[in-house]
Scaffold this motif. Structure first.
Motif, PDB file in Angstrom:
ATOM      1  N   ASP A   1       0.836  -1.197   0.000  1.00  0.00           N
ATOM      2  CA  ASP A   1       0.000   0.000   0.000  1.00  0.00           C
ATOM      3  C   ASP A   1       0.877   1.256   0.000  1.00  0.00           C
ATOM      4  N   TYR A   2       1.471   1.550  -1.135  1.00  0.00           N
ATOM      5  CA  TYR A   2       2.397   2.679  -1.229  1.00  0.00           C
ATOM      6  C   TYR A   2       2.361   3.283  -2.627  1.00  0.00           C
ATOM      7  N   GLU A   3       2.905   4.483  -2.716  1.00  0.00           N
ATOM      8  CA  GLU A   3       3.187   5.133  -3.990  1.00  0.00           C
ATOM      9  C   GLU A   3       4.672   5.476  -4.019  1.00  0.00           C
ATOM     10  N   ILE A   4       5.254   5.515  -5.206  1.00  0.00           N
ATOM     11  CA  ILE A   4       6.653   5.892  -5.380  1.00  0.00           C
ATOM     12  C   ILE A   4       6.706   7.207  -6.154  1.00  0.00           C
TER      13      ILE A   4
ATOM     14  N   LYS B   1       5.555  17.566  -1.212  1.00  0.00           N
ATOM     15  CA  LYS B   1       4.378  18.317  -1.664  1.00  0.00           C
ATOM     16  C   LYS B   1       3.392  17.424  -2.425  1.00  0.00           C
ATOM     17  N   LEU B   2       3.914  16.423  -3.113  1.00  0.00           N
ATOM     18  CA  LEU B   2       3.064  15.538  -3.910  1.00  0.00           C
ATOM     19  C   LEU B   2       2.529  14.352  -3.112  1.00  0.00           C
ATOM     20  N   ALA B   3       3.139  14.083  -1.963  1.00  0.00           N
ATOM     21  CA  ALA B   3       2.839  12.859  -1.218  1.00  0.00           C
ATOM     22  C   ALA B   3       1.407  12.830  -0.698  1.00  0.00           C
TER      23      ALA B   3
ATOM     24  N   ILE C   1       5.736   8.907   5.323  1.00  0.00           N
ATOM     25  CA  ILE C   1       6.704   9.239   4.285  1.00  0.00           C
ATOM     26  C   ILE C   1       7.970   8.415   4.507  1.00  0.00           C
ATOM     27  N   ALA C   2       8.450   7.794   3.448  1.00  0.00           N
ATOM     28  CA  ALA C   2       9.724   7.072   3.493  1.00  0.00           C
ATOM     29  C   ALA C   2      10.657   7.702   2.462  1.00  0.00           C
TER      30      ALA C   2
ATOM     31  N   LYS D   1       3.677  11.785   8.286  1.00  0.00           N
ATOM     32  CA  LYS D   1       3.551  13.023   7.512  1.00  0.00           C
ATOM     33  C   LYS D   1       3.234  14.207   8.418  1.00  0.00           C
ATOM     34  N   GLU D   2       2.490  13.976   9.493  1.00  0.00           N
ATOM     35  CA  GLU D   2       2.118  15.067  10.388  1.00  0.00           C
ATOM     36  C   GLU D   2       3.342  15.674  11.077  1.00  0.00           C
TER      37      GLU D   2
END
Length: 297
Positions: free
Chosen positions: A33-36, A78-80, A85-86, A165-166
């Motif tokens: 469950d991630y985006e790159i 900014k896009l995340a 965040i990794a 992220k917070e």
């Protein structure tokens, strides 16, 4: 579609072979469950873009060349879309269980805002070097409230970092005014005053060491103590630390600056007085200065 739980940010510049290995190590994770987000710092060709277009999970962005990973990381933030965040550089390799383990740690430990760990070193060809970096003598040094232990002593190994992220929303972006080395130390130092760090001693990352590593030149760190002083001073002004704690951190920064003495005597001496006009009164710091000047090779 719902947002992914994790956003993975990769700054890159003109080394598609290494970048491909890094991306494929992420795609091989047991957690999915991630985006790159790959942010290209102005590579003067289309090789990285062509590579990234092969992968559905990868979003590619090219920016103007800054010669620093700070701006690409900030653009990635900014896009995340993720809760977490990794960060990973474009030449390092994640082991398959890295993401799953770190997600579980933060999901089960709400009092912690960041997970990090040590790395096993590989060479340019990916061969293990039988060397661990980032492992402390005592895990307590890097675990829990590390705000008074970290500055001037150690940093988070970037490819192991996994942060809420917070926390980033609170501390702000990487400092783009700094030289292209040390911006990570300054960023994690700010984070240390906002949240507890969870240190995991299992090496879940292969850290690639080669001649083009940004961190390879100690000259790029000579101004770092001055930037870290601003971080510490900000905490004092916000009453996050007291004057005794402030002075202890100044001693750490003075000694950090003394380590750069061989890179330029007069410039280092000047910076020592900027950090603390009375630095030489500290007996241990002055002894360290004399030893570094006359005896250390």
């Amino acid at each position: 579609m719902p947002n992914p739980l994790v956003s993975i940010i990769i700054p890159t510049f003109n080394r598609p072979h290494f970048l491909q290995l890094t991306i494929e190590s992420i795609l091989a994770q047991t957690y999915s469950d991630y985006e790159i987000i790959v942010v290209d710092d102005g590579t003067p060709n289309d090789a990285n873009q062509i590579l990234c277009q092969q992968y559905d999970k990868v979003f590619y962005l090219k920016i103007h060349n800054t010669k620093s990973p700070a701006k690409p990381r900030n653009e990635g933030i900014k896009l995340a879309k993720g809760k977490y965040i990794a960060f990973v550089d474009d030449d390092d390799i994640w082991l398959p269980n890295k993401l799953k383990k770190q997600v579980d740690i933060l999901e089960n430990n709400p009092d912690f805002g960041l997970v990090h760990g040590c790395c096993e070193v590989i060479d340019e060809n990916g061969v293990l070097q039988n060397k661990i970096i980032g492992r402390p003598g005592s895990q307590n040094v890097k675990h829990g409230d590390v705000s008074l232990k970290m500055i001037g002593n150690w940093t988070v190994m970037m490819p192991t970092s996994f942060v809420r992220k917070e926390v980033i929303d609170t501390v702000g972006f990487f400092n783009e005014t700094m030289p292209p080395a040390g911006e990570d130390l300054e960023f994690w130092a700010r984070c240390s005053f906002e949240t507890k760090f969870y240190y995991d001693d299992e090496a879940l990352v292969n850290y690639r060491v080669h001649e083009k590593n940004i961190s390879g030149s100690s000259k790029k760190y000579i101004l770092l103590p001055l930037f870290l002083k601003k971080v510490v001073l900000n905490q004092l002004e916000r009453n996050r630390i007291n004057k005794i704690q402030y002075q202890k951190l100044m001693v750490s920064l003075v000694q950090m600056q003394i380590r750069t003495l061989k890179l330029g005597f007069f410039s280092t001496l000047k910076r020592l007085f900027v950090i603390d006009p009375f630095w030489f009164i500290g007996n241990n710091s002055f002894k360290m200065f004399i030893y570094t000047l006359f005896f250390k090779k």
